[in-house]
Design a protein around this motif. Structure first.
Motif, short mmCIF file in Angstrom:
data_model
loop_
_atom_site.label_atom_id
_atom_site.label_comp_id
_atom_site.label_asym_id
_atom_site.label_seq_id
_atom_site.Cartn_x
_atom_site.Cartn_y
_atom_site.Cartn_z
N ALA A 160 0.95 -1.30 -0.13
CA ALA A 160 -0.16 -0.26 0.11
C ALA A 160 0.93 0.90 -0.30
O ALA A 160 1.71 1.44 0.81
CB ALA A 160 -0.82 -0.15 1.34
N LEU A 161 0.20 1.70 -0.94
CA LEU A 161 1.60 3.61 -0.92
C LEU A 161 0.67 4.09 -0.56
O LEU A 161 -0.43 4.76 -0.75
CB LEU A 161 1.77 3.50 -3.04
N ASP A 162 1.20 5.46 0.17
CA ASP A 162 0.31 6.57 1.11
C ASP A 162 1.32 7.98 0.54
O ASP A 162 2.25 8.35 0.92
CB ASP A 162 0.26 6.71 2.69
N ARG A 163 0.90 8.69 -0.49
CA ARG A 163 1.82 9.43 -1.16
C ARG A 163 1.32 10.78 -0.25
O ARG A 163 2.75 11.34 -0.59
CB ARG A 163 0.36 9.65 -2.09
N ALA A 164 0.57 10.59 0.42
CA ALA A 164 1.05 12.49 1.45
C ALA A 164 2.09 11.74 2.36
O ALA A 164 2.88 12.93 2.85
CB ALA A 164 -1.00 12.22 2.51
N GLY A 165 2.21 10.77 3.24
CA GLY A 165 3.66 9.91 3.53
C GLY A 165 4.82 10.25 3.60
O GLY A 165 5.45 9.75 3.43
N GLY A 166 4.63 9.74 2.07
CA GLY A 166 5.38 8.80 0.88
C GLY A 166 5.86 7.70 1.57
O GLY A 166 7.43 6.84 1.72
N THR A 167 4.96 7.15 1.54
CA THR A 167 5.07 5.51 2.99
C THR A 167 5.56 4.71 1.68
O THR A 167 3.92 4.57 1.50
CB THR A 167 4.91 5.48 4.13
N VAL A 168 5.23 3.05 2.51
CA VAL A 168 4.64 1.88 1.95
C VAL A 168 4.23 1.54 2.80
O VAL A 168 5.23 1.08 4.07
CB VAL A 168 5.87 1.39 0.53
N VAL A 169 3.47 0.37 2.89
CA VAL A 169 3.48 -0.40 3.75
C VAL A 169 3.02 -2.22 3.23
O VAL A 169 2.41 -1.79 2.24
CB VAL A 169 1.76 -0.04 4.35
N ARG A 170 3.59 -2.82 3.80
CA ARG A 170 4.34 -4.34 3.38
C ARG A 170 2.94 -5.60 4.30
O ARG A 170 3.82 -5.32 5.22
CB ARG A 170 4.94 -4.78 3.07
N SER A 171 1.90 -5.64 4.03
CA SER A 171 0.93 -6.20 4.43
C SER A 171 1.15 -8.07 4.43
O SER A 171 0.38 -9.18 5.06
CB SER A 171 -0.66 -6.28 3.89
N ALA A 172 2.32 -8.17 3.52
CA ALA A 172 2.43 -9.69 3.68
C ALA A 172 4.16 -9.93 3.35
O ALA A 172 4.53 -8.88 3.18
CB ALA A 172 1.25 -10.58 2.28
N PRO A 173 4.89 -11.36 3.42
CA PRO A 173 5.69 -12.04 3.59
C PRO A 173 6.39 -12.22 2.21
O PRO A 173 6.67 -12.73 1.70
CB PRO A 173 5.86 -12.56 4.39
N GLY A 174 5.81 -11.00 1.11
CA GLY A 174 5.96 -10.70 -0.49
C GLY A 174 7.33 -10.48 -0.43
O GLY A 174 7.85 -9.44 0.56
N TRP A 175 7.41 -10.13 -1.49
CA TRP A 175 8.84 -8.96 -2.24
C TRP A 175 8.37 -9.02 -4.08
O TRP A 175 7.72 -8.93 -4.29
CB TRP A 175 10.61 -9.22 -1.88
N ILE A 176 8.82 -7.65 -4.49
CA ILE A 176 8.76 -6.71 -5.01
C ILE A 176 10.04 -7.41 -5.52
O ILE A 176 11.50 -6.96 -5.51
CB ILE A 176 8.82 -5.46 -4.86
N ASP A 177 9.86 -7.82 -7.46
CA ASP A 177 10.97 -8.06 -7.78
C ASP A 177 11.26 -7.05 -9.38
O ASP A 177 10.27 -7.14 -9.30
CB ASP A 177 11.00 -9.54 -8.67
#
Length: 350
Positions: A160-177
């Protein structure tokens, strides 16, 4: 739709190597100045840059800035190293808001848009599936339960990307390639660095993806060969490109041999399984990151679904090489067809 037919065995499809391209620039200039060439091994592959500059020093400086830009992108996006920003995000605790740099947030926001636009045919949040198939190791066929768990942990909705805070939340033990967009992002940065340095004519060849600026002369485009499926040094057709990037995805060169069966490196995020080796696709776009992303997406879609999707985009071209029992059938979108050298024989089809 138009079809181009080339009769030959199926092995691979890729853009020609840089050597074949260089033959077209050796005796041409774009006014006072000279061509500067540099090759470097970055992001696990070879990057060659030829740029036209006012003098040798200006050309060397411009090319070195372009290479520095590539290194900077690699420092942020590589998932083959533990010290990059994306790798740190991939290791972050679940459900914690991670502040990321504006550059990484912008890349991930762009990625999210294409995940939605392609209905998930492009989705780089497939780390658990890569692990399940051991695609960074020797390769293995996952048990059904392992594959089901990997699918449950994969997918862009886990981030989940939060534009206002410039943050990213990962909700599962996955990863981005980043494998399906990192090289394109690096080429974008390198091209922008060349332009800021005053370069208006250049060609970049990055492990099979090409970016063109201007042409080898003021009034001609770059002539980029599309390789014969069984011979990377022999072109079956040529594209004439100016200010465009062309990126290719195929399964024939990067694969794992598992129990005598070849398993390709491109996964379908929607099924969790490798895409069957139907052939290859080359995408042509003004933005190299878009070309990189969509070459993967269209390979996953396949030619029957991919060609209508491309035509709906308008500003993107694609060539699909399809294995038809020993015959290579090349399907070209309207934009791609317009860029193919006129000497190519075209067979009209439905």
């Amino acid at each position: 739709m138009q079809k181009l037919l080339v009769v030959c065995p199926i092995v691979t499809f890729s853009l020609l190597g840089f050597g074949a391209l260089q033959q077209g620039i050796s005796s041409r200039t774009s006014g006072p100045g000279l061509w500067v060439e540099r090759e470097a091994y970055v992001m696990g592959t070879s990057l060659r840059i030829v740029a036209f500059a006012a003098d040798k020093r200006a050309g060397i400086d411009a090319v070195e800035r372009a290479l520095a830009a590539v290194d900077s992108v690699d420092d942020q996006l590589s998932t083959w190293r533990d010290d990059t920003e994306l790798s740190r995000l991939n290791r972050a605790a679940e459900d914690s808001a991670v502040v990321v740099s504006p550059a990484l947030f912008a890349w991930l926001s762009e990625v999210a848009g294409w995940v939605s636009e392609t209905d998930g045919a492009f989705d780089p949040a497939v780390g658990p599936l890569i692990d399940a198939w051991d695609l960074r190791g020797r390769g293995s066929f996952p048990a059904p339960s392992v594959l089901a768990r990997a699918r449950a942990q994969s997918g862009w909705p886990r981030f989940a990307l939060d534009r206002a805070g410039g943050t990213v939340v990962r909700s599962a033990p996955g990863w981005i390639d980043s494998g399906a967009f990192g090289k394109g992002a690096a080429l974008r940065a390198a091209t922008e660095a060349l332009i800021r340095s005053g370069v208006r004519h250049a060609l970049l060849d990055f492990g099979g993806q090409v970016v063109t600026l201007g042409g080898p002369s003021n009034d001609e485009p770059w002539r980029v060969g599309v390789a014969h499926p069984t011979d990377r040094d022999s072109a079956v057709l040529h594209l004439r490109l100016t200010g465009l990037s062309a990126a290719t995805t195929a399964q024939s060169e990067r694969y794992r041999e598992i129990g005598g069966e070849r398993v390709g490196h491109v996964l379908d995020p929607r099924t969790g399984r490798p895409v069957p080796p139907w052939g290859a696709v080359t995408v042509i776009a003004a933005d190299p990151m878009v070309a990189d992303i969509l070459s993967t997406a269209l390979y996953v879609m396949g030619p029957d679904a991919g060609l209508p999707w491309v035509e709906s985009q308008g500003s993107i071209g694609a060539l699909f090489l399809v294995n038809r029992g020993g015959t290579v059938e090349i399907r070209a979108s309207a934009l791609a067809q317009a860029l193919i050298e006129r000497s190519t024989v075209v067979v009209e089809g439905p």
